[in-house]
Design a protein around this motif. Structure first.
Motif, PDB file in Angstrom:
ATOM      1  N   PRO A 136       0.755  -1.272  -0.147  1.00 17.38           N
ATOM      2  CA  PRO A 136      -0.097  -0.099   0.034  1.00 17.38           C
ATOM      3  C   PRO A 136       0.853   1.311  -0.032  1.00 17.38           C
ATOM      4  CG  PRO A 136       0.297  -0.785   2.267  1.00 17.38           C
ATOM      5  CD  PRO A 136       0.517  -1.997   1.366  1.00 17.38           C
ATOM      6  N   TRP A 137       0.503   2.093  -0.760  1.00 17.33           N
ATOM      7  CA  TRP A 137       1.034   3.634  -0.807  1.00 17.33           C
ATOM      8  C   TRP A 137      -0.098   4.484  -0.335  1.00 17.33           C
ATOM      9  CZ3 TRP A 137       6.103   4.349  -2.500  1.00 17.33           C
ATOM     10  CH2 TRP A 137       6.490   2.898  -3.257  1.00 17.33           C
ATOM     11  N   ASP A 138       0.363   5.610   0.400  1.00 16.59           N
ATOM     12  CA  ASP A 138      -0.433   6.476   0.871  1.00 16.59           C
ATOM     13  C   ASP A 138      -0.733   7.699   0.260  1.00 16.59           C
ATOM     14  OD1 ASP A 138      -0.545   5.045   3.523  1.00 16.59           O
ATOM     15  OD2 ASP A 138       1.765   5.344   3.441  1.00 16.59           O
ATOM     16  N   ILE A 139       0.170   8.315  -0.637  1.00 22.72           N
ATOM     17  CA  ILE A 139      -0.004   9.275  -1.330  1.00 22.72           C
ATOM     18  C   ILE A 139       0.764   9.203  -2.835  1.00 22.72           C
ATOM     19  CG2 ILE A 139       0.680  11.878  -1.451  1.00 22.72           C
ATOM     20  CD1 ILE A 139       0.643  11.929   1.503  1.00 22.72           C
ATOM     21  N   ALA A 140       0.004   9.570  -3.778  1.00 21.25           N
ATOM     22  CA  ALA A 140       0.650   9.613  -5.142  1.00 21.25           C
ATOM     23  C   ALA A 140       0.691  10.875  -5.661  1.00 21.25           C
ATOM     24  CB  ALA A 140       0.131   8.480  -6.045  1.00 21.25           C
ATOM     25  N   LEU A 141       1.868  11.212  -6.162  1.00 19.83           N
ATOM     26  CA  LEU A 141       2.056  12.469  -7.011  1.00 19.83           C
ATOM     27  C   LEU A 141       2.046  12.132  -8.428  1.00 19.83           C
ATOM     28  CD1 LEU A 141       3.496  13.180  -4.181  1.00 19.83           C
ATOM     29  CD2 LEU A 141       3.738  15.620  -5.444  1.00 19.83           C
ATOM     30  N   VAL A 142       0.893  12.651  -9.018  1.00 21.97           N
ATOM     31  CA  VAL A 142       0.937  11.986 -10.405  1.00 21.97           C
ATOM     32  C   VAL A 142       0.820  13.268 -11.522  1.00 21.97           C
ATOM     33  CG1 VAL A 142      -0.479  10.709 -12.221  1.00 21.97           C
ATOM     34  CG2 VAL A 142      -0.471  10.111  -9.475  1.00 21.97           C
ATOM     35  N   ASP A 143       1.808  13.335 -12.418  1.00 23.91           N
ATOM     36  CA  ASP A 143       1.964  14.374 -13.581  1.00 23.91           C
ATOM     37  C   ASP A 143       0.567  14.019 -14.478  1.00 23.91           C
ATOM     38  OD1 ASP A 143       2.825  16.410 -14.966  1.00 23.91           O
ATOM     39  OD2 ASP A 143       3.830  15.056 -16.324  1.00 23.91           O
ATOM     40  N   ILE A 144       0.064  15.175 -14.739  1.00 22.98           N
ATOM     41  CA  ILE A 144      -1.229  15.215 -15.744  1.00 22.98           C
ATOM     42  C   ILE A 144      -1.093  14.854 -17.168  1.00 22.98           C
ATOM     43  CG2 ILE A 144      -1.135  17.577 -16.267  1.00 22.98           C
ATOM     44  CD1 ILE A 144      -4.235  15.918 -14.971  1.00 22.98           C
TER      45      ILE A 144
END
Length: 451
Positions: free
Chosen positions: A48-56
């Motif tokens: 499990p990952w808690d936070i994902a920073l995803v490029d648009i």
């Protein structure tokens, strides 16, 4: 120490990936990277990952599609969209689809840290909420609405009737009658009880501050707006918003409030994009809104929007038979909090409580009992422990005439009753310790009471 959340960075730009991985690693976060949406989906299998920073903007699977697929794999994952300024509109689409927030490139490290901290707090609150939801299902119903009078039992029946619906409820009553307590009972027994109830004191903020509090603001919207801030309506998404003292809202804010209630959309101060919100409204007032409408002080359309189901709370003088039950309830609560062995109220003291008119209603009664517990030594509260005497009229001629003289006398009496315990006296007077010290100096009060 709390465990640091695991962060997944998803971006096809090497410099962005390296920079973010370096920043987060230095701050002690476990961090993973993926250079495409497809790789990000594969990395989800690692645990499990808690936070994902995803490029648009990424080749192949773009950020919107990656966000959707990631949330399918883990609905609890908090996704923050990374975007260039030109594609902010697309980022707002992601917010509507359930992304937690977005941040624009190039990043300000302080903004990024602030956003991550908010996301961590959001995740913590969500976990606590899940636990509370379980506990609420086991909670005793209406155990804090104390009384057996027909008037208060009628209120409980009204709460039961409206709680299970999504209808707007308006709670009317004098100050101190327990309007927020009833609002919490409505929320706690509603289908929305697993989501937050967010309270807004409409009478405690100036117009500009109330707008920012209700609707949120964008970074730079006004002097001092260093970060983007979600408003109370956004924070209440899925739950209940409690608009306390709604009769104090300014005419301009009434217009904005009506629009949000009608459209279920908010636009942050300084922003242009409307944000969908889902909430239930419970409002309260100690004023006659119908009379305010006739006087041109309150909008008729907003009045109709709020006046769907009205619960009138009786003043304490209208249900005197509840005073003993309430007094015993407050005695038990405050004696336990202060760890004092005071188990009952003497008949003489109860007679004094019954003889009062209680213009401040239940809140005033609780304050009187709390003060009595502070000065009382047990095992029962006595008349001399209470903040009034059996024959107050006999003292009328001796009462101070000016406001400052009355304040001096009152402060001196509280200090004497608490044995000059500054913390206790400040709490009873509902002021901070610094203010109390200043007033002691101003009025020349001394410990022997002769100041």
């Amino acid at each position: 120490m709390d465990k640091k959340p695991r962060i997944l960075v998803v971006d096809d730009e090497e410099v962005v990936v390296d920079s973010l991985k370096g920043w987060f690693s230095e701050d002690g976060y476990p961090v993973g990277v993926a250079r495409s949406g497809k790789e990000a989906l594969a990395r989800m299998q690692e645990g499990p990952w808690d936070i994902a920073l995803v490029d648009i903007k990424m080749p192949g699977m773009d950020g919107l599609e990656a966000h959707r697929r990631l949330k399918e794999l883990d609905p609890d994952l908090l996704v923050i969209i990374m975007t260039a300024y030109a594609s902010v509109e697309t980022a707002v689409q992601a917010l509507k689809a359930g992304a937690y927030d977005y941040i624009t490139k190039p990043f300000d490290p302080d903004d990024l840290e602030h956003l991550i901290n908010k996301a961590v707090e959001q995740r913590r609150l969500k976990a606590e909420n899940a636990v509370l939801k379980e506990r609420l299902s086991e909670a005793l119903p209406f155990d804090e609405i104390v009384g057996q009078s027909p008037a208060i039992l009628g209120v409980v029946e009204q709460v039961k009737m409206v709680a299970g619906t999504d209808a707007t409820a308006l709670i009317a009553g004098e100050s101190g009658t327990g309007k927020e307590l009833v609002a919490r009972a409505i929320h706690a027994h509603s289908p929305r009880r697993g989501m937050p109830m967010v309270t807004v004191n409409c009478g405690g903020l100036a117009e500009g501050l109330l707008e920012s509090e209700l609707f949120g603001h964008e970074k730079g919207a006004f002097t001092g707006a260093q970060y983007r801030k979600k408003g109370k309506f956004e924070l209440a998404d899925g739950g209940t918003i409690f608009l306390d003292e709604v009769g104090d809202v300014s005419p301009k804010t009434q217009i904005d409030l009506l629009r949000v209630l009608d459209e279920k959309k908010v636009t942050r101060v300084g922003g242009t994009q409307p944000i969908d919100v889902d909430f239930r409204v419970v409002a309260a007032t100690n004023r006659d809104l119908h009379q305010m409408v006739e006087a041109g002080q309150f909008r008729l359309d907003l009045y109709y929007r709020l006046n769907v189901y009205v619960i009138h709370l009786p003043a304490l003088r209208e249900r005197p038979e509840d005073i003993p039950l309430l007094a015993e309830y407050f005695l038990k609560r405050h004696a336990q909090t202060m760890r004092k062995r005071i188990e009952r109220i003497s008949p003489e003291a109860m007679g004094l409580l019954m003889a009062q008119t209680w213009p401040g209603n239940v809140r005033e009664l609780e304050n009187a009992v709390e003060r009595a517990v502070v000065v009382g030594s047990g095992p029962g509260l006595r008349p001399e422990d209470l903040p009034f005497r059996a024959a107050p009229k006999a003292e009328t001629d001796l009462a101070p005439r000016s406001l400052s003289a009355a304040e001096r006398t009152h402060i001196a009496r509280v200090l004497q009753e608490t044995g000059w315990n500054i913390s206790q006296a400040a709490r009873l007077l509902e002021i901070d310790r610094v203010t109390l010290y200043n007033k002691i100096k101003k009025y020349g009060l001394e410990r022997d009471g002769q100041g």
